[in-house]
Design an enzyme around this catalytic site. Structure first.
Site, short mmCIF file in Angstrom:
data_model
loop_
_atom_site.label_atom_id
_atom_site.label_comp_id
_atom_site.label_asym_id
_atom_site.label_seq_id
_atom_site.Cartn_x
_atom_site.Cartn_y
_atom_site.Cartn_z
N ASP A 275 36.83 49.48 36.32
CA ASP A 275 35.62 49.59 37.14
C ASP A 275 35.53 51.09 37.47
O ASP A 275 36.15 51.91 36.78
CB ASP A 275 35.73 48.71 38.40
CG ASP A 275 34.38 48.49 39.09
OD1 ASP A 275 33.64 47.60 38.68
OD2 ASP A 275 34.05 49.23 40.04
N LYS B 250 38.63 40.47 41.81
CA LYS B 250 38.40 41.92 41.86
C LYS B 250 39.57 42.57 42.57
O LYS B 250 40.23 41.93 43.38
CB LYS B 250 37.11 42.22 42.65
CG LYS B 250 36.54 43.58 42.37
CD LYS B 250 35.67 43.58 41.13
CE LYS B 250 35.29 44.96 40.70
NZ LYS B 250 34.35 44.94 39.58
N1 GLU Z 1 34.10 46.01 36.42
C1 GLU Z 1 33.22 45.34 35.53
C2 GLU Z 1 32.30 44.45 36.32
O1 GLU Z 1 31.94 44.79 37.42
C3 GLU Z 1 33.95 44.66 34.38
C4 GLU Z 1 34.97 43.64 34.77
C5 GLU Z 1 35.80 43.10 33.59
O2 GLU Z 1 35.61 43.55 32.49
O3 GLU Z 1 36.62 42.21 33.87
O4 GLU Z 1 31.85 43.42 35.89
#
Ligand code: GLU
Length: 446
Positions: free
Chosen positions: A164, A124
């Site tokens: 996100d 992340k």
């Molecule tokens: N931000 C999204 C999540 O919390 C998607 C992450 C992604 O597609 O890599 O899962």
């Protein structure tokens, strides 16, 4: 085996006493897994290892605003765990972002990605940059500067960021363009890309669609039907939009959306193509308010400064941000007969709220299971990029449905095996963790 949970939490708290969101996420997982520690105490060592991220990067992001003044933000990327695949997870741009929030999101991402059945590790990142009120040119300069640091840590076989909160197709586009300039490589290093340059169909809708597929499975498991159910949604971004769209297709009725300014109650349902399309227009204004919906559709009402959880519904669907539903909200939902809390935001409920639900015969399912549709379709985007093919929307949607069913099945199997009926916190964490733990054991002391 509460001692194992306490020991794991203590170690984390000793290292990072100020990281409250991160410690909340660790507490939910390690306490939720007590029935697993009872049968597999040797896994304490694996969890202790997993709690510590493999790698953390923080960097300065300097960018020029429209007045020619240099602004400084902080950038983050946490490469949390690569046991089952390359690091995968979104980037969040929001003023609240700090290391604690990125670590909690990265930690949960490990289990979420594991549940998708796809080979993806957890990561992340993000920045405390606030896109609200910024011009398009400012957002572009920020994204380019952010990528100028980030590019050296990522790659299509190493770490694949995505969107996100605060990071959508526009931001992904600016970052991707800068990555290409810096690396001279055209490759699937980001997901959530535009439809004409490698993005997957259904990716924008995926989290909301996946959430509704998961909710349908939960409801069906209780021998009920999703059609005819009334749903309270919070938020009004991509996730809420996808949820409204799929709910309408499944003949369930969404009666609320919300923003930082309050919530809108639409008794007739947010279910016509016109209303659903309006959500996208509302988001595109970049003002972060939902009040204009009630002006546009006068039969609805706007309640300033309030949360949607005071409305009578069958299903609560938090779709905005962490800790948006607390124990008081859970009590209100319970008093109004709500039976299901299906978290589409990451850690949308406080720890007290989830305990309230569990002790009051409400069925609560955590974000790592319910909102995994987004990252799952990101995984499918990676596959399409690798094989240089583009699947039709129906094909992607079929994969998504199958994956969400599979996630539900994994939860049910773990709940059944460990005698924790309807405890989706246990089911999701146990199933997600066991797969990663096995990979870590097989890969030795790393
Ligand atoms: N931000 C999204 C999540 O919390 C998607 C992450 C992604 O597609 O890599 O899962």
């Amino acid at each position: 085996m509460a001692e194992i949970a306490a020991r794991l939490l203590q170690t984390a708290a000793k290292r990072d006493p100020d990281q409250k969101e991160f410690l909340q996420a660790v507490k939910t997982v390690v306490e939720g897994l007590i029935p697993l520690w009872e049968q597999r105490p040797e896994l304490e060592e694996v969890m202790a290892r997993l709690i510590e991220p493999e790698r953390i990067f923080t960097f300065r992001v300097a960018w020029l605003d429209d007045h020619g003044k240099i602004q400084i933000n902080r950038g983050f990327r946490v490469q949390y765990n690569s046991a089952i695949g390359p690091y995968k997870g979104g980037l969040r741009f929001h003023p609240s972002v700090n290391l604690s929030i990125i670590k909690f999101l990265g930690f949960d991402q490990i289990f979420k990605n594991s549940l998708t059945t796809l080979p993806m590790g957890g990561g992340k990142g993000g920045s405390d940059f606030d896109p609200k009120g910024k011009s398009d040119a400012e957002v572009m300069r920020f994204c380019q500067s952010f990528m100028t640091e980030l590019f050296r840590y990522i790659g299509p076989n190493i770490d694949i960021p995505a969107g996100d909160i605060g990071v959508g197709a526009r931001e992904i586009g600016y970052m991707y363009g800068q990555y290409k300039r810096l690396t001279h490589a055209v490759e699937g290093v980001l997901t959530g890309k535009g439809q004409t340059w490698g993005g997957s169909l259904i990716r924008p809708e995926a989290t909301g669609f996946g959430g509704l597929y998961f909710a349908s499975e939960m409801v069906a498991y209780q021998k009920q039907e999703i059609a005819g159910k009334t749903i309270c949604v919070s938020g009004f971004g991509n996730v809420a939009w996808g949820a409204c769209l799929k709910a309408a297709q499944l003949k369930a009725k969404v009666i609320t959306i919300s923003g930082p300014d309050g919530y809108v109650y639409d008794e007739e349902g947010i279910n016509t193509p016109e209303k659903i399309a309006y959500l996208l227009r509302l988001r595109a204004t970049c003002q972060d308010i939902v009040a204009p919906y009630a002006e546009q559709f006068p039969k609805s009402q706007f309640f300033p400064g309030k949360k949607p959880w005071e409305r009578k519904c069958d299903i609560a669907l938090p779709c905005a941000t962490q800790n948006e539903l607390d124990a008081n909200d859970a009590a209100m939902l319970h008093a109004n007969g709500c039976k299901f809390v299906v978290e589409l935001s990451n850690m949308g409920c406080t720890h007290d709220a989830l305990e309230y639900c569990q002790s009051h015969d409400m069925i609560y399912a955590p974000g790592i299971a319910c909102n995994a549709g987004g990252v799952a379709v990101s995984g499918l985007e990676m596959t399409q990029n690798s094989i240089r093919l583009r699947w039709k929307a129906e094909e992607v949607d079929q994969h998504l449905q199958r994956i969400m069913k599979d996630i539900h099945k994994q939860c049910v199997e773990a709940m059944t095996q460990f005698h924790k009926p309807n405890d989706y916190v246990f089911g999701a964490n146990a199933a997600g963790f066991l797969k990663v733990a096995t990979a870590m054991i097989e890969q030795g002391c790393v």
